[in-house]
Scaffold this motif. Structure first.
Motif, PDB file in Angstrom:
ATOM      1  N   GLY A   1      42.172  44.071  39.152  1.00 34.98           N
ATOM      2  CA  GLY A   1      42.756  42.897  39.242  1.00 34.98           C
ATOM      3  C   GLY A   1      43.682  42.530  38.353  1.00 34.98           C
ATOM      4  O   GLY A   1      44.734  41.616  38.884  1.00 34.98           O
ATOM      5  N   GLY A   2      43.818  42.604  37.417  1.00 31.89           N
ATOM      6  CA  GLY A   2      44.680  42.279  36.216  1.00 31.89           C
ATOM      7  C   GLY A   2      44.299  41.120  35.271  1.00 31.89           C
ATOM      8  O   GLY A   2      44.630  40.989  34.169  1.00 31.89           O
ATOM      9  N   ILE A   3      43.194  40.473  35.669  1.00 32.30           N
ATOM     10  CA  ILE A   3      42.616  39.183  34.813  1.00 32.30           C
ATOM     11  C   ILE A   3      41.177  39.250  34.558  1.00 32.30           C
ATOM     12  O   ILE A   3      40.555  39.572  35.517  1.00 32.30           O
ATOM     13  N   ILE A   4      40.731  39.386  33.126  1.00 27.49           N
ATOM     14  CA  ILE A   4      39.358  38.938  33.041  1.00 27.49           C
ATOM     15  C   ILE A   4      39.333  37.759  32.086  1.00 27.49           C
ATOM     16  O   ILE A   4      40.032  37.410  31.256  1.00 27.49           O
ATOM     17  N   GLU A   5      38.422  36.690  32.664  1.00 30.37           N
ATOM     18  CA  GLU A   5      37.905  35.502  32.028  1.00 30.37           C
ATOM     19  C   GLU A   5      36.691  35.543  31.626  1.00 30.37           C
ATOM     20  O   GLU A   5      35.729  35.855  32.179  1.00 30.37           O
ATOM     21  N   ILE A   6      36.506  35.244  30.314  1.00 33.89           N
ATOM     22  CA  ILE A   6      35.015  34.985  29.752  1.00 33.89           C
ATOM     23  C   ILE A   6      34.667  33.529  29.515  1.00 33.89           C
ATOM     24  O   ILE A   6      35.692  33.000  28.816  1.00 33.89           O
TER      25      ILE A   6
ATOM     26  N   VAL B   1      31.579  36.513  33.279  1.00 34.44           N
ATOM     27  CA  VAL B   1      32.574  37.386  33.146  1.00 34.44           C
ATOM     28  C   VAL B   1      33.301  37.365  34.740  1.00 34.44           C
ATOM     29  O   VAL B   1      32.644  37.425  35.525  1.00 34.44           O
ATOM     30  N   ARG B   2      34.472  36.858  34.713  1.00 31.87           N
ATOM     31  CA  ARG B   2      35.257  36.529  35.994  1.00 31.87           C
ATOM     32  C   ARG B   2      36.332  37.572  36.223  1.00 31.87           C
ATOM     33  O   ARG B   2      37.021  37.571  35.178  1.00 31.87           O
ATOM     34  N   ASN B   3      36.265  38.427  37.118  1.00 31.46           N
ATOM     35  CA  ASN B   3      37.402  39.344  37.394  1.00 31.46           C
ATOM     36  C   ASN B   3      38.310  38.745  38.284  1.00 31.46           C
ATOM     37  O   ASN B   3      37.876  38.248  39.534  1.00 31.46           O
ATOM     38  N   ALA B   4      39.736  38.462  38.025  1.00 37.41           N
ATOM     39  CA  ALA B   4      40.367  37.930  39.137  1.00 37.41           C
ATOM     40  C   ALA B   4      41.727  38.984  39.417  1.00 37.41           C
ATOM     41  O   ALA B   4      42.141  39.497  38.547  1.00 37.41           O
ATOM     42  N   THR B   5      42.484  38.518  40.504  1.00 42.92           N
ATOM     43  CA  THR B   5      43.708  39.196  40.939  1.00 42.92           C
ATOM     44  C   THR B   5      44.867  38.532  39.827  1.00 42.92           C
ATOM     45  O   THR B   5      44.855  37.307  39.625  1.00 42.92           O
ATOM     46  N   TRP B   6      45.961  39.225  39.773  1.00 42.57           N
ATOM     47  CA  TRP B   6      47.001  38.911  38.897  1.00 42.57           C
ATOM     48  C   TRP B   6      47.928  37.921  39.745  1.00 42.57           C
ATOM     49  O   TRP B   6      48.099  37.005  39.067  1.00 42.57           O
ATOM     50  N   GLU B   7      48.217  38.195  40.872  1.00 42.03           N
ATOM     51  CA  GLU B   7      49.207  37.340  41.669  1.00 42.03           C
ATOM     52  C   GLU B   7      48.848  36.244  41.965  1.00 42.03           C
ATOM     53  O   GLU B   7      49.585  35.208  41.809  1.00 42.03           O
ATOM     54  N   GLU B   8      47.606  35.935  42.435  1.00 44.63           N
ATOM     55  CA  GLU B   8      47.206  34.623  43.121  1.00 44.63           C
ATOM     56  C   GLU B   8      45.951  34.000  41.960  1.00 44.63           C
ATOM     57  O   GLU B   8      45.549  32.715  42.466  1.00 44.63           O
ATOM     58  N   ASN B   9      45.448  34.725  41.160  1.00 43.36           N
ATOM     59  CA  ASN B   9      44.278  34.582  40.229  1.00 43.36           C
ATOM     60  C   ASN B   9      43.068  34.238  41.109  1.00 43.36           C
ATOM     61  O   ASN B   9      42.262  33.283  40.746  1.00 43.36           O
ATOM     62  N   LYS B  10      43.087  34.790  42.120  1.00 39.06           N
ATOM     63  CA  LYS B  10      41.739  34.909  43.144  1.00 39.06           C
ATOM     64  C   LYS B  10      40.595  35.707  42.639  1.00 39.06           C
ATOM     65  O   LYS B  10      40.920  36.668  42.198  1.00 39.06           O
TER      66      LYS B  10
END
Length: 88
Positions: free
Chosen positions: A13-18, A29-38
């Protein structure tokens, strides 16, 4: 407390938010897409009981290098001290 790790191609996805809750016991832990931060997936871990599961999950999402960097950040910010270092 919250930190976003933008790892790009080194992460699913490209993004990990803690997020660490105020009592420093629950790690989200939130895993999200790079392009849309979805959001792709959100998982929660109880720090004292699930720290090993957290580490395994991070290794599924990204490389072992970045997983260890994220785990180090969580360890420092969750207020955990190492028993091996003689700290309590």
């Amino acid at each position: 407390m919250k930190k976003t790790f933008k790892l790009g191609e080194y992460c699913t996805g490209g993004i990990i938010e803690i997020k660490i809750n105020s009592s420093k016991t629950l790690i989200e832990v939130r895993n999200a897409t790079w392009e849309e931060n979805k959001t792709i997936e959100i998982r929660q871990f109880r720090w004292e009981l699930d720290s090993f599961k957290l580490e395994l999950y991070l290794n599924e999402l990204t490389t072992s290098y970045y997983a260890s960097k994220i785990r180090d950040w969580v360890t420092i910010n969750a207020g955990v001290r190492s028993a091996f270092a003689g700290e309590s």
